[in-house]
Design an enzyme around this catalytic site. Sequence first.
Site, PDB file in Angstrom:
ATOM      1  N   ASP A 172       0.727  -1.237  -0.073  1.00  0.00           N
ATOM      2  CA  ASP A 172       0.150   0.039   0.066  1.00  0.00           C
ATOM      3  C   ASP A 172       0.970   1.409  -0.225  1.00  0.00           C
ATOM      4  O   ASP A 172       1.810   1.124   0.947  1.00  0.00           O
ATOM      5  CB  ASP A 172      -0.812  -0.079   1.144  1.00  0.00           C
ATOM      6  CG  ASP A 172      -2.142   1.022   1.320  1.00  0.00           C
ATOM      7  OD1 ASP A 172      -2.940   0.972   0.346  1.00  0.00           O
ATOM      8  OD2 ASP A 172      -2.003   1.841   2.052  1.00  0.00           O
ATOM      9  N   HIS A 221     -10.225  -1.629  -5.793  1.00  0.00           N
ATOM     10  CA  HIS A 221     -11.040  -1.306  -4.919  1.00  0.00           C
ATOM     11  C   HIS A 221     -11.171   0.275  -4.681  1.00  0.00           C
ATOM     12  O   HIS A 221     -12.100   1.102  -3.976  1.00  0.00           O
ATOM     13  CB  HIS A 221     -10.921  -1.791  -3.576  1.00  0.00           C
ATOM     14  CG  HIS A 221      -9.422  -1.505  -3.002  1.00  0.00           C
ATOM     15  ND1 HIS A 221      -8.270  -1.752  -3.653  1.00  0.00           N
ATOM     16  CD2 HIS A 221      -9.167  -0.865  -2.090  1.00  0.00           C
ATOM     17  CE1 HIS A 221      -7.340  -1.366  -3.265  1.00  0.00           C
ATOM     18  NE2 HIS A 221      -7.759  -0.667  -2.059  1.00  0.00           N
ATOM     19  N   ASP A 222     -10.127   1.057  -5.413  1.00  0.00           N
ATOM     20  CA  ASP A 222     -10.166   2.562  -5.144  1.00  0.00           C
ATOM     21  C   ASP A 222     -10.812   3.355  -6.388  1.00  0.00           C
ATOM     22  O   ASP A 222     -10.644   4.540  -6.503  1.00  0.00           O
ATOM     23  CB  ASP A 222      -8.618   2.882  -5.002  1.00  0.00           C
ATOM     24  CG  ASP A 222      -8.078   2.692  -3.641  1.00  0.00           C
ATOM     25  OD1 ASP A 222      -8.793   2.188  -2.846  1.00  0.00           O
ATOM     26  OD2 ASP A 222      -6.796   2.196  -3.782  1.00  0.00           O
TER      27      ASP A 222
END
Length: 564
Positions: free
Chosen positions: A202, A332-333
């Site tokens: 991340d 997912h973003d």
Amino acid sequence: MVQSGNWWKEGIVYQIYPRSFNDTTGNGVGDIRGIIEKLDYIKSIGVNIIWLNPVYESPNDDNGYDISDYQNIMSEFGTMDDFDELLAGLHARGLKLVMDLVVNHSSDEHEWFQQSKSSRENKYRDYYHWWPAEKGIPPKRWSYFDVESNAWKYDEQTDAYYLHYFSVKQPDLKWENPDMRNDVYTMMKFWFDKGVDGFRMDVIPFISKDTTYPELAADAKPEDFVAFYANGPKLHTYLKEMNDEVLSKYDVMTVGEAPGIAVENALDFVDEERKELNMFFHFDLMSLDRDPDEVFTMNKNGWKLSEFKKIHTIWDQAFANKGWGSMYLSNHDFPRSVSRWGNDHPDFWRNSATLLHTFLLTMRGTPYFYFGDEIGMTNIRFESIEEYRDINTINKYKQLKSQGKDLEAFIENEKEAARDNARTPMQWDETEYAGFSTSKPWIQINKNYLNGVSVSTQEKDPYSVLNYFKQMTAVRKANKALIYGEYQIIDETHEQIYAYTRTLNDERFLVLLNFSTESSVFTLPSSVNYNATKLIISNDRVKDDKTYKEFLLLPYQALVYKLL
Ligand code: GLC
């Protein structure tokens, strides 16, 4: 040249957002046993590496990206025994598991932060970035999720500010502290020793900070901050150290999430000789349809195919001789890929979804699919703020409201831009709650699960998006040229057709993709030499031309030929 032994180069990644995949407890939230239940399905679609979004203990301020215990499983998702069973079940099927490593920040509820904030003398004080209030207001830092976009939060207990690039509940870890780094390495080994096959890292370029916290230009915009955050002075020192201490000891894959990294610096991360990472996700494509000054606002002018092609061509070239790329259109973003890069109007949905599958699976670089892409899931386009669950949308709304800005325009923007578009539950079948759960899910389900966008209906239909996906993953796996072959773009300025060849030794493939709602005849330039073509796959009817030079492409048609 074929590099061997690199399973992650030849693999096809399938990303699972566990909260939205499959709920076995009936509480409306997906869980690990839900993934276990679907392992045969996952295997059946032809993917072979699973990237799992965070499943660690977390208060869920940012859906698991705020971790309060790195070595425990979030109770909502299950137990460590469930996790071990999942890992064993994947390995038994020849599938790999890549976890999410979130170490730019932790949760404020993590023991380290609790200790750190308790006193200036605590041994964990220096695990985070603190600015003592007696030094005055800290230099401006921009935050993604803060209601005031302010990355410094004042904390009364020790009369100091702490740094949080994301929400106030996501304090940034201080990589400059060797004890903190060692604790992170120990934690990584814990997962690798269990048999986990890699990490998606991340916002990894953000970990190194200039701890003199210099003032930035008064007119710096969010994008300027992102570039500054991504180019900290010791980033490569830390990545090398991590590789040396941990990664080099295991046969694992690493992919960094890399906002702010330009193509000029790509090889600094993935040149094999540097021993840092295997791959990373660049953000050039993700910015293509956005306002240049505001990462979350759609560009009113849309995007051009020539620009889309240019981005992919430049990034392909970056890794032509060294390193390796990663190809993604959604996660997912970001919104759903078919709604964003294809066309989810009923007339074009099927062809554009399958065209995008063809694209990712015929490019060099490891392809990453997001769960639901294989059935062409689309944006949900919520009408009101109450329907949103994402801190990013909710806090931005609060900010705009307090500034008296146009909230209706914001909701319109979010219909295309919001992360929650990608977070609605997996559509398994046509029963209530789409087979995802037996009770009301944590976020609404897209109603189109009743109109063909579900696994069970598509499994029965040979012509479905899902069945095309399965065929296309098989095509990639059967042809090394589609994985390793040299990429050559044809007619880069064409605004309707994306055409390229992939060549490995004496094998050559031609890929033709019509990114438009109009039919088009594409003529290959005479510089592309061949005698005949053999059709490998198409997502629509094919009219073969006797000269093998002219190709009719229906709206959003994708064609893959072998050139003979
Ligand atoms: C990454 C994640 C995103 C998260 C953020 C903060 O961008 O992909 O979901 O909100 O980092 O951890």
